[in-house]
Enzyme design. Structure first.
Site, PDB file in Angstrom:
ATOM      1  N   GLU A 108       1.282  -0.680  -4.942  1.00 25.81           N
ATOM      2  CA  GLU A 108       0.427   0.438  -5.318  1.00 25.81           C
ATOM      3  C   GLU A 108       1.357   1.649  -5.389  1.00 25.81           C
ATOM      4  O   GLU A 108       1.820   2.146  -4.364  1.00 25.81           O
ATOM      5  CB  GLU A 108      -0.649   0.670  -4.264  1.00 25.81           C
ATOM      6  CG  GLU A 108      -1.582   1.792  -4.669  1.00 25.81           C
ATOM      7  CD  GLU A 108      -2.247   2.464  -3.490  1.00 25.81           C
ATOM      8  OE1 GLU A 108      -3.359   2.957  -3.661  1.00 25.81           O
ATOM      9  OE2 GLU A 108      -1.650   2.515  -2.394  1.00 25.81           O
TER      10      GLU A 108
ATOM     11  N   ASP B 144       0.835  -1.201   0.000  1.00 22.82           N
ATOM     12  CA  ASP B 144       0.000   0.000   0.000  1.00 22.82           C
ATOM     13  C   ASP B 144       0.872   1.254   0.000  1.00 22.82           C
ATOM     14  O   ASP B 144       1.856   1.326   0.747  1.00 22.82           O
ATOM     15  CB  ASP B 144      -0.860  -0.025   1.274  1.00 22.82           C
ATOM     16  CG  ASP B 144      -1.845   1.128   1.350  1.00 22.82           C
ATOM     17  OD1 ASP B 144      -2.838   1.085   0.623  1.00 22.82           O
ATOM     18  OD2 ASP B 144      -1.605   2.059   2.139  1.00 22.82           O
TER      19      ASP B 144
HETATM   20  C1  GLC Z   1      -4.191   3.133  -0.513  1.00 20.71           C
HETATM   21  C2  GLC Z   1      -5.489   2.396  -0.339  1.00 20.71           C
HETATM   22  C3  GLC Z   1      -6.531   3.374   0.083  1.00 20.71           C
HETATM   23  C4  GLC Z   1      -6.098   3.994   1.391  1.00 20.71           C
HETATM   24  C5  GLC Z   1      -4.704   4.600   1.293  1.00 20.71           C
HETATM   25  C6  GLC Z   1      -4.155   4.905   2.641  1.00 20.71           C
HETATM   26  O1  GLC Z   1      -4.275   4.092  -1.521  1.00 20.71           O
HETATM   27  O2  GLC Z   1      -5.831   1.723  -1.517  1.00 20.71           O
HETATM   28  O3  GLC Z   1      -7.794   2.786   0.200  1.00 20.71           O
HETATM   29  O4  GLC Z   1      -7.013   4.995   1.744  1.00 20.71           O
HETATM   30  O5  GLC Z   1      -3.803   3.719   0.681  1.00 20.71           O
HETATM   31  O6  GLC Z   1      -3.784   3.729   3.306  1.00 20.71           O
END
Ligand code: GLC
Length: 552
Positions: free
Chosen positions: A271, A210
């Site tokens: 991500e 993440d």
């Molecule tokens: C990522 C997740 C999202 C979350 C963010 C903070 O972007 O996909 O849902 O709000 O991280 O952890």
């Protein structure tokens, strides 16, 4: 049975995102849980995906839907127990499904014992050095620098010290309930090594990383140069001191070594919303992560030239590092693509940012979403599906204000509604809410009554449904040898048509034009998103087997 034996399964895997709160509830409280997921695993096996990515399941106050973790080595009681997680894993593996989890390492919950200890210990303490506590500017009353939060407003909040006086500030690139960890602290690195091993030892197959670009900050925390009202537009940032900083890669390499120490290895998918495919490719160098979500594809408008440009740029940037591309249309952070594709502005913004308001033509949006599914699943690499897209679910755009739970809503001063509209619980069966999602009275977010025509049960009985289309496409994708290669060769077409071959036999054609497209002479039709009598209609896609009996 899918390819459970292969060490490189992730190169062309189809991964299904389970947004756990909204998938299926087993205990009647209206929130999805592990019992519900276990019960519905056959749906996923029959759909034909290779793996599940399960959004955070750890104990959490749910300030950001579980992306605020209070204990990385346990399961939130709302979702079940560690024994349920073990059972889920065993059952998923028996069905040939791998399991990827989502540990959220950039920040903890403000309720995490590390942060509670940091607050209690006071300025200058060892406990505070796990996070970014700093004195404010202008005699303490201004934040330490100009950094901003992804959810709006400054990235700093001020604490009250033990004696009640206004004190230091702490950094949170997301909500104030999500304080950023300082990954330069050796204890943070060591503790997360243990977290990874805890889950890998239990048999977890992979990790979603993440907010990966957030995990390192430039020493000294210099200003970023964000002006007043600046937005968190990380796809445009160059040389930003709190995003995509070089030292992130040291952390990722460390994690990769841990994953590789397990037999067959473990998958990492990042991500990383960064500035273009070249920056993204740095996250998937051979000693770093295996794959990374492709946000350029997710945010591309429904336009032949734009999509072709993104596909080409993605493949070209990844080729030198030897990583497969990923293709993704929706997630729990993005307006559902069936809705986006029915608007004048078809591109995405990512992360719940406000898209230009415009009326939605849902019939058109779903038609394009079906075509987009065939395009996405035909591309070389790995694909990520978001729960509900296999049902053609649209965004729920009329949730009542009082139902909204995404922190974006409050943080933006109630101007940006946020991501709840793509998180509405799935409709399984029955003719009224909660559509078999829960045995209780209602789901945690209200489901539209008109979803009665979109339930899994209704769509299973209809060979022309979106669910049937996904099932057919996924089964073909698994069985056709050409689809496991890496090649993609574009065919000569007008600008408003995309057509490409994969290997000697497989062809995908997508028609963005306003007229029907003659498919005569191109091969045997395998599957199409609309009826092809009289040619491939506008906003439709088809898969063909070349060299086989002609469709014409
Ligand atoms: C990522 C997740 C999202 C979350 C963010 C903070 O972007 O996909 O849902 O709000 O991280 O952890």
């Amino acid at each position: 049975m899918p390819r459970m034996q292969s060490d490189t399964w992730w190169r062309d895997a189809v991964v299904y995102e389970v947004y756990l709160r909204s998938f299926a509830d087993s205990d009647g409280d209206g929130t999805g849980d592990l019992g519900g997921l276990r019960r519905r695993l056959p749906h996923l096996a029959d759909l034909g995906v290779d793996a599940l990515w399960i959004t955070p399941w750890y104990p959490s106050p749910m300030a950001d839907g579980g992306y605020d973790v209070a204990d990385y080595c346990d399961i939130d009681p709302r979702f079940g127990t560690l024994a349920d997680a073990d059972a889920l894993l065993a059952e998923a593996h028996d069905l040939g499904l791998r399991v990827i989890i989502d540990p959220v390492a950039n920040h903890t919950s403000e309720r995490h014992p590390w942060f509670r200890a940091a607050l209690a210990a006071g300025p200058g303490s060892v406990e505070r050095s796990r996070y970014f506590f700093r004195d404010g500017r202008a005699g303490g009353v201004e934040p330490p620098n100009d950094w901003i939060s992804a959810f709006g407003g400054p990235a700093w909040s001020r604490v009250r010290e033990a004696d009640g006086s206004p004190g230091q500030w702490y950094l949170h690139l997301f909500a104030p309930e999500q304080p950023d960890l300082d990954w330069d602290h050796p204890g943070v690195r060591e503790d997360f090594d243990a977290v990874l091993r805890f889950w890998f030892d239990r048999g977890i197959d992979g990790i979603r990383v993440d907010a990966a670009p957030a995990m390192a900050k430039v020493t000294g925390l210099p200003d970023a140069g964000h002006g007043p009202g600046a937005l968190f537009e990380s796809r445009t940032w160059v040389g930003n001191p709190h995003w995509d900083v070089e030292e992130v890669h040291d952390i990722l390499r460390r994690w990769r070594r841990i994953g590789d120490s397990y037999e067959g290895g473990r998958l990492f998918v990042t991500e990383a919303v960064v500035n273009g495919p070249e920056r993204l490719s740095r996250y998937v160098r051979p000693d770093e992560m295996h794959t990374s979500f492709n946000f350029d594809y997710l945010t591309s408008p429904w336009d032949a030239r734009a999509l072709r440009a993104v596909i080409d740029a993605s493949l070209a940037a990844l080729e030198p590092v030897g990583a497969p591309a990923t293709w993704v249309l929706s997630s729990h952070d993005e307006t559902r693509h069936a809705t986006r594709f029915g608007r004048a502005h078809t591109g995405g913004a990512f992360g719940g940012a406000a898209l230009p308001a415009s009326p939605t033509d849902l019939v058109l949006g779903i038609r394009r979403a079906r075509a987009a599914a065939l395009l996405t699943l035909a591309l070389p690499g790995s694909a990520y599906l978001y729960q509900g897209e296999e049902l053609g679910l649209p965004e729920v755009e009329d949730l009542p204000d009082e139902a909204l739970q995404d922190p974006t809503w409050e943080r933006s001063g109630r101007t940006v509604r946020g991501r709840d509209g793509c998180r509405v619980p799935l409709p399984w069966d029955g003719d009224r809410p909660p559509f078999g999602f829960t045995d209780g009275e209602a789901a945690w977010l209200p489901q539209p009554p008109e979803w009665a025509t979109r339930t899994v049960a209704v769509q299973l009985a209809d060979p022309a449904s979106t669910l049937s289309l996904y099932r057919t496409a996924l089964q073909l994708r698994r069985s056709l040898p050409d689809m496991h290669g890496t090649s993609l060769t574009w065919c000569a077409t007008p600008d408003d048509v995309l057509a490409f071959d994969r290997g000697p036999e497989f062809r995908c054609v997508v028609n963005f034009s306003a007229g029907r497209l003659d498919l005569a002479g191109q091969g045997r039709l395998l599957v199409a998103s609309e009826s092809c009598a009289g040619g491939l209609p506008p906003d439709a896609a088809a898969w063909l087997l070349r060299g086989a009996v002609d469709v014409g």
